[in-house]
Structures are given as structure tokens and as C-alpha cells.
Design a protein around this motif. Structure first.
Motif, PDB file in Angstrom:
ATOM      1  N   TYR A 197     -34.700 -13.417   5.584  1.00 21.25           N
ATOM      2  CA  TYR A 197     -36.082 -13.055   4.811  1.00 21.25           C
ATOM      3  C   TYR A 197     -37.023 -14.391   4.767  1.00 21.25           C
ATOM      4  N   LEU A 198     -36.426 -15.633   4.794  1.00 20.88           N
ATOM      5  CA  LEU A 198     -37.245 -16.903   4.669  1.00 20.88           C
ATOM      6  C   LEU A 198     -37.733 -17.046   6.188  1.00 20.88           C
ATOM      7  N   PHE A 199     -36.873 -16.856   7.022  1.00 18.90           N
ATOM      8  CA  PHE A 199     -37.383 -16.829   8.371  1.00 18.90           C
ATOM      9  C   PHE A 199     -38.104 -15.615   9.127  1.00 18.90           C
ATOM     10  N   GLU A 200     -38.344 -14.911   8.184  1.00 17.62           N
ATOM     11  CA  GLU A 200     -39.125 -13.437   8.421  1.00 17.62           C
ATOM     12  C   GLU A 200     -38.702 -12.965   9.708  1.00 17.62           C
ATOM     13  N   GLU A 201     -37.254 -12.704   9.725  1.00 13.89           N
ATOM     14  CA  GLU A 201     -36.387 -12.051  10.650  1.00 13.89           C
ATOM     15  C   GLU A 201     -36.096 -10.621  10.200  1.00 13.89           C
ATOM     16  N   LEU A 202     -36.647 -10.172   9.008  1.00 10.84           N
ATOM     17  CA  LEU A 202     -36.062  -8.814   8.742  1.00 10.84           C
ATOM     18  C   LEU A 202     -37.095  -7.816   9.254  1.00 10.84           C
TER      19      LEU A 202
ATOM     20  N   PHE B 162     -36.165  -5.551   0.735  1.00 10.53           N
ATOM     21  CA  PHE B 162     -35.831  -6.739  -0.018  1.00 10.53           C
ATOM     22  C   PHE B 162     -36.712  -7.263  -1.165  1.00 10.53           C
ATOM     23  N   GLU B 163     -37.983  -7.124  -0.836  1.00  2.00           N
ATOM     24  CA  GLU B 163     -39.251  -7.496  -1.814  1.00  2.00           C
ATOM     25  C   GLU B 163     -38.951  -6.648  -3.343  1.00  2.00           C
ATOM     26  N   LEU B 164     -38.425  -5.162  -3.088  1.00  4.89           N
ATOM     27  CA  LEU B 164     -38.345  -4.327  -4.028  1.00  4.89           C
ATOM     28  C   LEU B 164     -37.251  -4.876  -4.952  1.00  4.89           C
ATOM     29  N   GLN B 165     -36.014  -5.359  -4.214  1.00  7.54           N
ATOM     30  CA  GLN B 165     -34.885  -5.760  -4.931  1.00  7.54           C
ATOM     31  C   GLN B 165     -35.164  -7.133  -5.677  1.00  7.54           C
TER      32      GLN B 165
END
Lengths: 195, 248
Positions: free
Chosen positions: B12-17, B25-28
Motif C-alpha cells: 500500500y505504501l508503495f502504491e502497488e495495490l 485496504f482503505e475501508l479496513q
């Protein structure tokens, strides 16, 4: 702290961050003598004062480097209070007592206290993270050091003789371990509760 | 958190999703407090490490520069105190040695032909550590305990002091002497070994005390070997030679 005005003395913070000898020298000339006096009058000597001053300046340097640290009070008062509290803590530490957080703060203005508080929390967290990092396994330590020294993960993988995917995965798991260790540390919980 | 979570944090931090994964992820993050806290800590540690390594050389340069400026600023005063301390302490040791030599001369007459033992040598002169006007309670406690031969407490206090003043060889020496008195030979010998390597005024005093530790352990060969290291110019030379003669 967001909307507070940055103090003109921010130049000292910036000068420290840039390792500007002229500014460092000015700090020693203008602000350090007061610290030496204080420590000498309180069971210390100039050798101990020298150490305290250096430690405090390194802490300010670290904080200034970490993220745009903005000074909202006069440097003089901020620096003196940091040195003074560090010295008192050392005194109490060597006689096995802990200094109480709000000692003698009546005479210090609120913005100064706030700034000092922020720096102290920053320093405590740095120290704790450093300590946790040393407890990590050797392989993880090595991988993380390489990861943050060498920017490209491909090169990291090459340097360590592992595949790219493995290096990536390992990096996350190693930081994951640190995360877990931090979360299990009561000291971390204490620091967290302060900010 | 599971291993999978940490791998996800990194991605997520490396914007690979993918967009879909990112949304999930953001919902969680919004709904799962534990997940969110772990992510925050993960992020904090990442940026701590980044800062630690990114600024490593800048930090070292800064420390070096700081040291120079600081030494210039404190320069004279620091040297003065150093010299002063050295002289004073040196004198204390000289008295100690002079006294020990006198004592030895007296004792030698009686003990000329007897086998030497540790007990012949473990009389210590009164320790005075608060020379610089230190008000440190711990130093005073250590001093008192040592002077009344309460080595159990002296060991504890000196152990603490060596933590606080890790550079102070004198404290380490007294710590080791206390350890010998308590029969913790391995620990004591380790300290002796370490501090006799440092090039300090206590170097040969340390070797001498180390030799006495061996004597107490009835390791005559070890004791002799150490005594032989002590050169003629050392204050403890005469004592060492006398003991050496007796041992042989």
C-alpha cells in the motif's frame, strides 16, 4: 501546533539541520554559558555540561531532519529548558529516582513547554525505536540497513544474493516484527498516550 | 497482525495495490482499529528507519563538527579539570602505594619465608572519589561501602556507576576489586583484562590487582605471568617484584 507562528529563532534550528558552523558557534557563544552555569550550580561540572549540551543539540538536529520541525518560541528558553531537564533527569537517574514531568515549570511560558515536550517525546521515541531495532535478528537488521541505504530493491536483492520477491517480502516481515515489538512495549504505549 | 498484513502495508505504501485492493485496504483502515494502529506503527517505524539511514552521514558530520566546536569552546576548562583531576588522583594513588610499600616492608620482615596469600595484600587505602565536588549520591555510597569493606554493596554501586560513567576507569577498577573480594573471578578478570588494555594511569595498578586475583585463585603461574608484565617505571613495580620473588 499547525497554525502557530514560526519564531524568528527558527534560523538556529535550520542552521543546526544544515550543519552550519557559524550558527553552531553562535549557539555556543550565546546560549551555552547559561547552561554551564546552571549545571555547575547543581552538582555538575563543565565536563558534564559539555555532554548535556552536545546530546541536546544532536536531538534537535535529529528532529529538525526528521520532518519540518518548526520553532514557535524563543530558542534561548527552549534550549535551556531542554538542557536543564536532561541534567535533572541524569541526576535523578544516578540516584535512582525519576524526575517528575512538570517540575518548576511555573516560570516557563506555555509555548516553550509545549516545544520542549514535543522534542522530548520525539527523543524518547527515537531512543526506544533504536533500542527495539537492536533486538531484531541479524538477518533482518542487515536486510533493512541495505534496504534503506540502497534505494533500489533490485540492487538490495542482488547485494544480498536473494530474489527480488524474497527481499520485498522479507522487508515487510522485518518491519512487521519491529511493529509488533513496539506494540508489545509498555514504553511505546506510554509515549503514544502522550501525543 | 498476520504476515500477510505486513506485506499488504508495504504494498500500500508503495502504491502497488490494484484500485480494488486499495479501496478494500482503505475501508479496513476506517473500520478496523487494530489494523489501523498496526499500520500507523508500521509507517512510523518505516520512516524512522528511512531517516536513520538517509541522514546517517549528515548526522555523523554534524556530530564531528559539534565535537570540534564544543572542544574549542570548553577547551581550556576541560583540559584544566582533566589535568587537575589526574594530578589529584595520581597523588592519592602515590600515597596509597607509598603506604602499601611501607606496609610491605613491615610485613615482609614477618613474612619473608612464608607463602604469600591474597589476605596479605587486600588492605585498601581509604578511597576518596568525590574529588571534583561531585555530589552524586551513588558515588558517595560506593565510596563508603568500599571503605568499610562492604564489598557486596560496593560491587553493586560500582556496577551502577560503571553504567552511568562508562568511560571512568577508576570506577571499573574498584568494581573489579570488589568482585575479587566476592570471589566472582571470571567477571573480575574480564574487567581487569579490558581496562588494562586502555592506556590509562591505572594500567599497571590494574595488572597488579589482576595478579592478586590470580593469587586468590591460587593460580601461581597466572599471577607470576601478570606480575612480570609490570615494567620498572610503574609505581607497583617493587611490590610486584617482591611478590614474584616469594612465589618462585
Amino acid at each position: 501546533m499547525g497554525d502557530k507562528k514560526v519564531h524568528a529563532d527558527q534560523k538556529y534550528i535550520d542552521g543546526l539541520a544544515q550543519n552550519n558552523s557559524f550558527i553552531v558557534q553562535a549557539i555556543y557563544d550565546k546560549f551555552v554559558p547559561k547552561v554551564i552555569n546552571y549545571i555547575r550550580q547543581n552538582s555538575g561540572d563543565s565536563d558534564r555540561a559539555q555532554d548535556v549540551v552536545q546530546e541536546v543539540l544532536v536531538t534537535i538536529f535529529n528532529q529538525a531532519k526528521d520532518k519540518g520541525f518548526q520553532l514557535t518560541c524563543p530558542f534561548d528558553a527552549y534550549f535551556f529548558l531542554l538542557c536543564k531537564r536532561r541534567w535533572l533527569n541524569e541526576l535523578k537517574k544516578s540516584s535512582n529516582k525519576k524526575v517528575t514531568i512538570n517540575e518548576e515549570t511555573v516560570s516557563t511560558s506555555e509555548p516553550v513547554q509545549e516545544m520542549v515536550f514535543e522534542t522530548e517525546i520525539f527523543d524518547e521515541k527515537q531512543t526506544l525505536f533504536d533500542e527495539i531495532f537492536t533486538q531484531l535478528g541479524k538477518a533482518c537488521k542487515e536486510l533493512l540497513a541495505k534496504t534503506f541505504q540502497i534505494k533500489s530493491m533490485e540492487e538490495v536483492a542482488k547485494a544480498l544474493g536473494v530474489s527480488y520477491a524474497y527481499a520485498r517480502k522479507k522487508k515487510s516481515l522485518c518491519i512487521g516484527q519491529l511493529t509488533k515489538m513496539a506494540q508489545e512495549s509498555p514504553q511505546f504505549a506510554k509515549i503514544k498516550s502522550l501525543y | 497482525m498476520e504476515e500477510q498484513n505486513y506485506i499488504q502495508f508495504e504494498a500500500y505504501l508503495f502504491e502497488e495495490l490494484t484500485q480494488e485492493e486499495t479501496n478494500a485496504f482503505e475501508l479496513q483502515l476506517q473500520n478496523d482499529k487494530e489494523f489501523q494502529e498496526s499500520f500507523e506503527t508500521y509507517k512510523e517505524f518505516s520512516s524512522f528507519l528511512e531517516n536513520k539511514y538517509k541522514n546517517e552521514s549528515a548526522r555523523n558530520d554534524f556530530k564531528e563538527n559539534l565535537k570540534n566546536i564544543s572542544e574549542k569552546h570548553f577547551g581550556t576548562r576541560k583540559t584544566e579539570t582533566k589535568i587537575e583531576t589526574k594530578v589529584v588522583r595520581f597523588k592519592a594513588w602515590q600515597y596509597a602505594i607509598a603506604a602499601s610499600v611501607l606496609l610491605l616492608i613491615g610485613v615482609t620482615i614477618f613474612q619473608q619465608f612464608s607463602t604469600p596469600s591474597f589476605g596479605d595484600y587486600n588492605q585498601y587505602d581509604t578511597v576518596s572519589l568525590t574529588l571534583r565536588g561531585d555530589q552524586d549520591e551513588l558515588i558517595q555510597k560506593a565510596e563508603t561501602a568500599f571503605n568499610v569493606r562492604d564489598f557486596k554493596n560496593a560491587e553493586l554501586y560500582f556496577d551502577n556507576l560503571t553504567d552511568v560513567y562508562s568511560e571512568n576507569i577508576e570506577y571499573q577498577l574498584y568494581h573489579a576489586i570488589s568482585l575479587v573480594e566476592l570471589d566472582f573471578f571470571d567477571e573480575a578478570d574480564a574487567v581487569f583484562g579490558r581496562i588494562s588494555e586502555a592506556n590509562s594511569v591505572y594500567r599497571y595498578e590494574t595488572v597488579w590487582r589482576h595478579a592478586l586475583s590470580k593469587l586468590k585463585q591460587e593460580d601461581v603461574a597466572g599471577c607470576s605471568a601478570l606480575l612480570e608484565i609490570i615494567p620498572q617505571e610503574a609505581e607497583v613495580y617493587k611490590k610486584a617484584q617482591k611478590l614474584l620473588k616469594k612465589l618462585n
